[in-house]
Motif scaffolding. Structure first.
Motif, PDB file in Angstrom:
ATOM      1  N   ASN A 168      10.583 111.173  -6.344  1.00 44.60           N
ATOM      2  CA  ASN A 168      10.642 111.419  -4.898  1.00 44.60           C
ATOM      3  C   ASN A 168      11.493 112.621  -4.511  1.00 44.60           C
ATOM      4  OD1 ASN A 168       9.329 108.963  -3.288  1.00 44.60           O
ATOM      5  ND2 ASN A 168      10.220 108.170  -5.182  1.00 44.60           N
ATOM      6  N   GLY A 169      11.780 113.495  -5.461  1.00 44.86           N
ATOM      7  CA  GLY A 169      12.648 114.628  -5.158  1.00 44.86           C
ATOM      8  C   GLY A 169      14.078 114.258  -5.441  1.00 44.86           C
ATOM      9  N   THR A 170      14.836 115.200  -5.963  1.00 47.68           N
ATOM     10  CA  THR A 170      16.163 114.852  -6.463  1.00 47.68           C
ATOM     11  C   THR A 170      17.234 114.813  -5.386  1.00 47.68           C
ATOM     12  OG1 THR A 170      16.515 117.187  -7.025  1.00 47.68           O
ATOM     13  CG2 THR A 170      15.649 115.743  -8.758  1.00 47.68           C
ATOM     14  N   ASP A 171      17.265 115.798  -4.491  1.00 46.25           N
ATOM     15  CA  ASP A 171      18.298 115.843  -3.454  1.00 46.25           C
ATOM     16  C   ASP A 171      17.774 115.241  -2.147  1.00 46.25           C
ATOM     17  OD1 ASP A 171      20.173 117.038  -5.116  1.00 46.25           O
ATOM     18  OD2 ASP A 171      19.479 119.053  -4.632  1.00 46.25           O
ATOM     19  N   ASN A 172      18.713 114.857  -1.306  1.00 43.58           N
ATOM     20  CA  ASN A 172      18.398 114.257  -0.004  1.00 43.58           C
ATOM     21  C   ASN A 172      17.577 112.983  -0.127  1.00 43.58           C
ATOM     22  OD1 ASN A 172      19.745 116.288   1.499  1.00 43.58           O
ATOM     23  ND2 ASN A 172      17.991 117.652   1.187  1.00 43.58           N
ATOM     24  N   GLY A 223      19.147  93.530   7.332  1.00 38.42           N
ATOM     25  CA  GLY A 223      19.129  94.304   6.094  1.00 38.42           C
ATOM     26  C   GLY A 223      20.484  94.382   5.422  1.00 38.42           C
ATOM     27  N   MET A 224      20.477  94.904   4.215  1.00 35.23           N
ATOM     28  CA  MET A 224      21.726  95.063   3.467  1.00 35.23           C
ATOM     29  C   MET A 224      21.614  96.262   2.533  1.00 35.23           C
ATOM     30  SD  MET A 224      23.785  92.168   1.324  1.00 35.23           S
ATOM     31  CE  MET A 224      25.525  92.373   0.905  1.00 35.23           C
ATOM     32  N   ILE A 225      22.516  97.208   2.701  1.00 36.49           N
ATOM     33  CA  ILE A 225      22.640  98.341   1.779  1.00 36.49           C
ATOM     34  C   ILE A 225      24.108  98.402   1.389  1.00 36.49           C
ATOM     35  CG2 ILE A 225      22.298 100.805   1.405  1.00 36.49           C
ATOM     36  CD1 ILE A 225      20.297 100.819   3.705  1.00 36.49           C
ATOM     37  N   GLN A 226      24.413  97.984   0.178  1.00 37.61           N
ATOM     38  CA  GLN A 226      25.803  97.792  -0.244  1.00 37.61           C
ATOM     39  C   GLN A 226      26.209  98.865  -1.246  1.00 37.61           C
ATOM     40  OE1 GLN A 226      27.025  96.493  -3.377  1.00 37.61           O
ATOM     41  NE2 GLN A 226      29.123  96.105  -2.706  1.00 37.61           N
ATOM     42  N   THR A 227      27.493  99.192  -1.282  1.00 36.63           N
ATOM     43  CA  THR A 227      28.000 100.308  -2.086  1.00 36.63           C
ATOM     44  C   THR A 227      27.529 100.268  -3.532  1.00 36.63           C
ATOM     45  OG1 THR A 227      29.991 100.346  -0.712  1.00 36.63           O
ATOM     46  CG2 THR A 227      30.088 101.526  -2.798  1.00 36.63           C
ATOM     47  N   SER A 228      27.589  99.107  -4.170  1.00 30.70           N
ATOM     48  CA  SER A 228      27.279  99.009  -5.595  1.00 30.70           C
ATOM     49  C   SER A 228      25.797  99.140  -5.910  1.00 30.70           C
ATOM     50  CB  SER A 228      27.801  97.684  -6.160  1.00 30.70           C
ATOM     51  OG  SER A 228      29.214  97.621  -6.064  1.00 30.70           O
ATOM     52  N   THR A 229      24.981  99.379  -4.880  1.00 32.46           N
ATOM     53  CA  THR A 229      23.554  99.609  -5.090  1.00 32.46           C
ATOM     54  C   THR A 229      23.175 101.076  -4.923  1.00 32.46           C
ATOM     55  OG1 THR A 229      22.847  99.313  -2.777  1.00 32.46           O
ATOM     56  CG2 THR A 229      23.131  97.317  -4.107  1.00 32.46           C
ATOM     57  N   LEU A 230      24.096 101.907  -4.438  1.00 27.95           N
ATOM     58  CA  LEU A 230      23.767 103.291  -4.067  1.00 27.95           C
ATOM     59  C   LEU A 230      23.628 104.201  -5.281  1.00 27.95           C
ATOM     60  CD1 LEU A 230      26.107 103.776  -0.974  1.00 27.95           C
ATOM     61  CD2 LEU A 230      23.649 103.279  -0.968  1.00 27.95           C
ATOM     62  N   PHE A 231      22.560 105.007  -5.272  1.00 26.07           N
ATOM     63  CA  PHE A 231      22.264 105.957  -6.359  1.00 26.07           C
ATOM     64  C   PHE A 231      21.686 107.208  -5.722  1.00 26.07           C
ATOM     65  CE2 PHE A 231      19.791 107.979  -9.634  1.00 26.07           C
ATOM     66  CZ  PHE A 231      20.340 107.617 -10.859  1.00 26.07           C
ATOM     67  N   ALA A 232      22.288 108.362  -6.014  1.00 24.86           N
ATOM     68  CA  ALA A 232      21.805 109.626  -5.443  1.00 24.86           C
ATOM     69  C   ALA A 232      22.305 110.773  -6.308  1.00 24.86           C
ATOM     70  CB  ALA A 232      22.286 109.799  -4.004  1.00 24.86           C
ATOM     71  N   SER A 233      21.815 111.967  -6.025  1.00 22.76           N
ATOM     72  CA  SER A 233      22.300 113.135  -6.759  1.00 22.76           C
ATOM     73  C   SER A 233      23.743 113.442  -6.353  1.00 22.76           C
ATOM     74  CB  SER A 233      21.421 114.352  -6.474  1.00 22.76           C
ATOM     75  OG  SER A 233      21.612 114.797  -5.134  1.00 22.76           O
ATOM     76  N   LYS A 234      24.453 114.103  -7.239  1.00 18.37           N
ATOM     77  CA  LYS A 234      25.816 114.517  -6.908  1.00 18.37           C
ATOM     78  C   LYS A 234      25.799 115.441  -5.691  1.00 18.37           C
ATOM     79  CE  LYS A 234      29.978 116.800  -8.655  1.00 18.37           C
ATOM     80  NZ  LYS A 234      30.697 117.356  -9.828  1.00 18.37           N
ATOM     81  N   ASN A 235      24.794 116.306  -5.609  1.00 22.59           N
ATOM     82  CA  ASN A 235      24.699 117.216  -4.468  1.00 22.59           C
ATOM     83  C   ASN A 235      24.610 116.452  -3.147  1.00 22.59           C
ATOM     84  OD1 ASN A 235      24.771 119.487  -6.082  1.00 22.59           O
ATOM     85  ND2 ASN A 235      22.546 119.728  -6.170  1.00 22.59           N
ATOM     86  N   PHE A 272      15.905 107.145   2.421  1.00 22.59           N
ATOM     87  CA  PHE A 272      16.334 105.938   1.716  1.00 22.59           C
ATOM     88  C   PHE A 272      15.119 105.211   1.145  1.00 22.59           C
ATOM     89  CE2 PHE A 272      20.094 106.940   3.986  1.00 22.59           C
ATOM     90  CZ  PHE A 272      21.145 106.340   3.298  1.00 22.59           C
ATOM     91  N   ILE A 273      15.223 104.839  -0.145  1.00 25.51           N
ATOM     92  CA  ILE A 273      14.154 104.113  -0.835  1.00 25.51           C
ATOM     93  C   ILE A 273      14.770 102.892  -1.509  1.00 25.51           C
ATOM     94  CG2 ILE A 273      12.348 104.240  -2.585  1.00 25.51           C
ATOM     95  CD1 ILE A 273      12.400 107.296  -2.270  1.00 25.51           C
TER      96      ILE A 273
END
Length: 288
Positions: A107-111, A151-163, A193-194
């Motif tokens: 789905n594209g690396t950034d954003n 809904g629930m979006i919790q810190t320990s689930t977050l994954f993204a590029s460093k950028n 968000f996915i």
């Protein structure tokens, strides 16, 4: 170079050992594990070093700065292209980072932020959250707070590029609502968000006194007011009735004092008595 850097922040919880172990045991992926000890803790640091040695990178500061400072320091130190966040009282399924990496690269690396469902532990029974999956196009704040989503979006689930994390640093002045604040700001900046609906994070509930310590209704009320323009009126009222009223009911105010505060907030925020949320609010005022 590692594919993913796990950023694990801790203050004074021995449960961090299980969190670190789960990060090191991620399957089919190379991991850099960075542990940030906020406030220093010689005994805990010694335990971590004894358990993991050179398999992790350890950062410590004797001055306690807060969780968002620790996350920002860990992120800035990371060498990998991707970042996965983990709190010290949670842990991961062994396939979490691989599945998130595969999805984010499709789905594209950034954003792009990939998060996952979670399974609770530490309470009477295990539960899976969120009950309703996130769909693109739903404003993140509405998804988190509107009663029809819960809904629930919790810190320990977050994954993204460093950028992505560098472009949207965590607000180090916030004492609470840190993950909510970050995802709302990220969404408003156009970050996508996915969700992976499989529960890949194990989330501890009722750890120590963290729940009672967090129930500062005044701070939460000021915070949600600062985010008012980022959500629908229904989501805003849901937050007040669902969270603020609960915090007030657990406060040190007198029985009648609690009712008076709730009634004032109900009127000041023009919550309709004819709405479902308004009716729930009335019941809380009567029963609390």
């Amino acid at each position: 170079m590692s594919q993913v850097s796990a950023i694990i922040t801790t203050v004074n919880r021995k449960s961090v050992i299980k969190a670190i172990d789960s990060a090191l045991k991620q399957e089919d992926i190379t991991m850099e594990v960075i542990v940030v000890v906020d406030g220093g803790n010689p005994e805990l640091i010694k335990m971590i070093k004894k358990s993991f040695g050179l398999n992790i990178k350890l950062i410590s500061d004797e001055v306690k700065h807060g969780g968002n400072w620790a996350r920002n320091i860990g992120i800035s130190t990371a060498k990998s292209k991707y970042i996965a966040l983990l709190d010290d009282d949670d842990y991961w399924d062994t396939t979490k980072c691989r599945k998130q990496l595969e999805l984010i690269e499709q789905n594209g690396t950034d954003n792009v932020v990939v998060f996952n469902s979670l399974k609770t532990f530490g309470g009477v029974s295990q539960k899976i959250y969120p009950k309703i999956s996130y769909r693109p196009g739903i404003p993140v704040a509405d998804y988190l707070f509107d009663r029809k989503y819960k809904g629930m979006i919790q810190t320990s689930t977050l994954f993204a590029s460093k950028n992505t994390f560098i472009s949207q640093p965590f607000d180090e002045k916030l004492p609470k609502h840190q993950d909510w604040d970050w995802v709302i700001r990220a969404y408003e900046k156009g970050i996508k968000f996915i969700q992976i609906t499989t529960p890949l994070t194990y989330y501890r509930i009722n750890q120590d006194n963290s729940v009672s310590k967090s129930m500062n209704w005044k701070y939460s009320y000021y915070w949600i007011q600062s985010k008012r323009n980022n959500m629908s009126l229904r989501a805003y009222h849901s937050f007040i009735v669902g969270l603020i009223f609960t915090y007030i009911s657990c406060s040190d105010a007198t029985f009648w004092g609690k009712k008076k505060i709730m009634i004032r907030l109900y009127i000041d925020n023009k919550i309709s008595i004819f709405s479902k949320i308004g009716q729930i609010g009335i019941l809380k005022i009567i029963l609390k």
